[in-house]
Design a protein around this motif. Structure first.
Motif, short mmCIF file in Angstrom:
data_model
loop_
_atom_site.label_atom_id
_atom_site.label_comp_id
_atom_site.label_asym_id
_atom_site.label_seq_id
_atom_site.Cartn_x
_atom_site.Cartn_y
_atom_site.Cartn_z
N ARG A 1 0.78 -1.25 0.00
CA ARG A 1 0.00 0.00 0.00
C ARG A 1 0.81 1.30 0.00
NH1 ARG A 1 -5.35 0.12 -1.35
NH2 ARG A 1 -6.19 -1.94 -0.92
N VAL A 2 2.04 1.27 0.49
CA VAL A 2 2.79 2.53 0.59
C VAL A 2 3.38 2.89 -0.77
CG1 VAL A 2 3.29 2.24 3.05
CG2 VAL A 2 4.95 1.39 1.34
N PRO A 3 3.65 4.19 -0.98
CA PRO A 3 4.22 4.62 -2.27
C PRO A 3 5.54 3.92 -2.58
CG PRO A 3 3.55 6.52 -0.94
CD PRO A 3 3.43 5.31 -0.07
N LYS A 4 5.75 3.59 -3.83
CA LYS A 4 6.99 2.95 -4.26
C LYS A 4 8.17 3.81 -3.83
CE LYS A 4 5.62 -0.76 -6.33
NZ LYS A 4 5.05 -1.28 -5.10
N GLY A 5 9.21 3.17 -3.35
CA GLY A 5 10.40 3.90 -2.91
C GLY A 5 10.38 4.22 -1.42
N THR A 6 9.22 4.01 -0.75
CA THR A 6 9.15 4.30 0.70
C THR A 6 9.03 3.02 1.52
OG1 THR A 6 6.74 4.50 0.78
CG2 THR A 6 7.97 6.49 0.21
N GLU A 7 9.22 1.88 0.88
CA GLU A 7 8.99 0.60 1.58
C GLU A 7 9.89 0.44 2.81
OE1 GLU A 7 7.95 -0.11 -2.79
OE2 GLU A 7 9.62 0.84 -1.73
N GLU A 8 11.19 0.71 2.66
CA GLU A 8 12.12 0.55 3.80
C GLU A 8 11.79 1.52 4.92
OE1 GLU A 8 14.29 -1.90 4.61
OE2 GLU A 8 13.34 -2.77 2.84
N LEU A 9 11.48 2.76 4.56
CA LEU A 9 11.11 3.78 5.54
C LEU A 9 9.89 3.30 6.35
CD1 LEU A 9 11.51 6.85 6.39
CD2 LEU A 9 9.66 7.32 4.79
N ASN A 10 8.90 2.76 5.65
CA ASN A 10 7.68 2.32 6.32
C ASN A 10 7.90 1.05 7.15
OD1 ASN A 10 5.18 4.03 5.68
ND2 ASN A 10 6.27 3.98 3.74
N LYS A 11 8.78 0.17 6.69
CA LYS A 11 9.11 -1.01 7.50
C LYS A 11 9.80 -0.58 8.80
CE LYS A 11 11.09 -4.75 5.64
NZ LYS A 11 11.67 -5.67 4.62
N LYS A 12 10.69 0.40 8.71
CA LYS A 12 11.36 0.94 9.90
C LYS A 12 10.33 1.50 10.87
CE LYS A 12 14.97 3.74 9.92
NZ LYS A 12 15.93 4.76 9.44
N ALA A 13 9.34 2.21 10.32
CA ALA A 13 8.29 2.82 11.15
C ALA A 13 7.47 1.73 11.84
CB ALA A 13 7.40 3.71 10.29
N LEU A 14 7.13 0.67 11.11
CA LEU A 14 6.37 -0.44 11.69
C LEU A 14 7.14 -1.06 12.85
CD1 LEU A 14 3.92 -2.42 11.48
CD2 LEU A 14 5.38 -3.82 10.01
N TYR A 15 8.42 -1.35 12.63
CA TYR A 15 9.25 -1.97 13.68
C TYR A 15 9.42 -1.03 14.87
CZ TYR A 15 10.32 -5.34 10.00
OH TYR A 15 10.22 -6.29 9.01
N ALA A 16 9.48 0.28 14.61
CA ALA A 16 9.58 1.25 15.71
C ALA A 16 8.32 1.19 16.58
CB ALA A 16 9.80 2.65 15.16
N GLY A 17 7.16 0.97 15.96
CA GLY A 17 5.91 0.82 16.71
C GLY A 17 5.95 -0.41 17.61
N TYR A 18 6.46 -1.52 17.06
CA TYR A 18 6.60 -2.75 17.87
C TYR A 18 7.51 -2.47 19.08
CZ TYR A 18 4.85 -5.48 13.84
OH TYR A 18 4.12 -6.00 12.82
N GLU A 19 8.64 -1.79 18.81
CA GLU A 19 9.60 -1.51 19.88
C GLU A 19 9.00 -0.66 21.00
OE1 GLU A 19 13.34 0.06 18.38
OE2 GLU A 19 13.29 -1.44 16.77
N LEU A 20 8.16 0.32 20.63
CA LEU A 20 7.52 1.15 21.65
C LEU A 20 6.73 0.28 22.62
CD1 LEU A 20 6.18 4.25 19.67
CD2 LEU A 20 8.06 4.20 21.32
N VAL A 21 6.01 -0.71 22.09
CA VAL A 21 5.21 -1.60 22.93
C VAL A 21 6.12 -2.52 23.74
CG1 VAL A 21 3.49 -3.45 22.92
CG2 VAL A 21 3.18 -1.46 21.45
N ASN A 22 7.19 -3.03 23.13
CA ASN A 22 8.12 -3.90 23.85
C ASN A 22 8.75 -3.18 25.03
OD1 ASN A 22 7.56 -5.98 22.11
ND2 ASN A 22 9.34 -5.60 20.80
N GLN A 23 8.95 -1.87 24.91
CA GLN A 23 9.54 -1.10 26.00
C GLN A 23 8.58 -0.91 27.18
OE1 GLN A 23 10.80 2.46 23.96
NE2 GLN A 23 12.40 1.39 22.85
N LEU A 24 7.30 -1.15 26.94
CA LEU A 24 6.30 -1.04 28.01
C LEU A 24 6.45 -2.17 29.04
CD1 LEU A 24 2.95 -0.24 26.15
CD2 LEU A 24 4.23 1.28 27.64
N THR A 25 6.84 -3.34 28.55
CA THR A 25 6.85 -4.52 29.43
C THR A 25 8.15 -4.70 30.17
OG1 THR A 25 7.35 -5.79 27.44
CG2 THR A 25 5.08 -5.85 28.23
#
Length: 179
Positions: free
Chosen positions: A155-179
């Motif tokens: 779904r993301v614009p071509k050329g932004t795939e890596e940027l968006n994957k980094k953003a997704l993983y950053a979201g996971y990390e925020l939750v992991n830091q809660l526990t």
């Protein structure tokens, strides 16, 4: 958390990419073999006005496509939190950005630096929606990590795939830091 039917309301202001976030969550659910419906509404002035995307995910057929009592509310603005904080399923969770002032509510609130993470860690505030998708996925397990990653890349614009994957993983990390 996966019940038969999970309702998610993503709210904030226009331009924050919440419609795309809703589409990605719905698509990930479908990739996981579930049923999903996604709907949206904008305030009168799309960019900067109120924006809302809603997703219903179910293992069964979806007989009513609207969100009535969401189990998950994402609020990226104070206005969004104040508007939706009182309409939540009893076991629901409200996810707010750290810029949002905590409201008085009996519900569980998880406050995380979603926008700041996108801006400072990823370097683009426009991927806050994808950071939020990571947070929702990590907190609720409503869709699988594999499916959400595939939906994002589709779904993301071509050329932004890596940027968006980094953003997704950053979201996971925020939750992991809660526990």
């Amino acid at each position: 958390m996966m019940e038969e039917r999970v309702e998610i309301r993503l709210s904030g202001s226009g331009g924050q990419g919440l419609i795309l976030a809703g589409i990605i969550l719905a698509e990930a659910a479908i990739l996981d073999g579930k049923n999903a419906v996604q709907s949206q509404s904008y305030g009168p002035e799309a960019r900067g006005g109120a924006s809302r995307a809603e997703v219903v995910i179910s293992n069964d057929e979806i007989d009513y496509p609207k969100v009535t009592k969401p189990q998950v509310i994402l609020a990226l603005t104070n206005e969004a939190l104040n508007k939706f904080k009182d309409n939540l399923a009893p076991d629901g969770i409200i996810i707010i950005d750290s810029s949002v002032k905590k409201a008085d509510t009996p519900y569980k609130i998880v406050q995380l630096p979603i926008i700041e993470t996108a801006r400072d860690r990823i370097g683009r505030s426009m991927v806050a929606n994808i950071v939020a998708v990571g947070v929702i996925t990590a907190l609720t397990k409503v869709v699988s990590r594999e499916a959400v990653e595939r939906a994002i890349l589709k779904r993301v614009p071509k050329g932004t795939e890596e940027l968006n994957k980094k953003a997704l993983y950053a979201g996971y990390e925020l939750v992991n830091q809660l526990t």
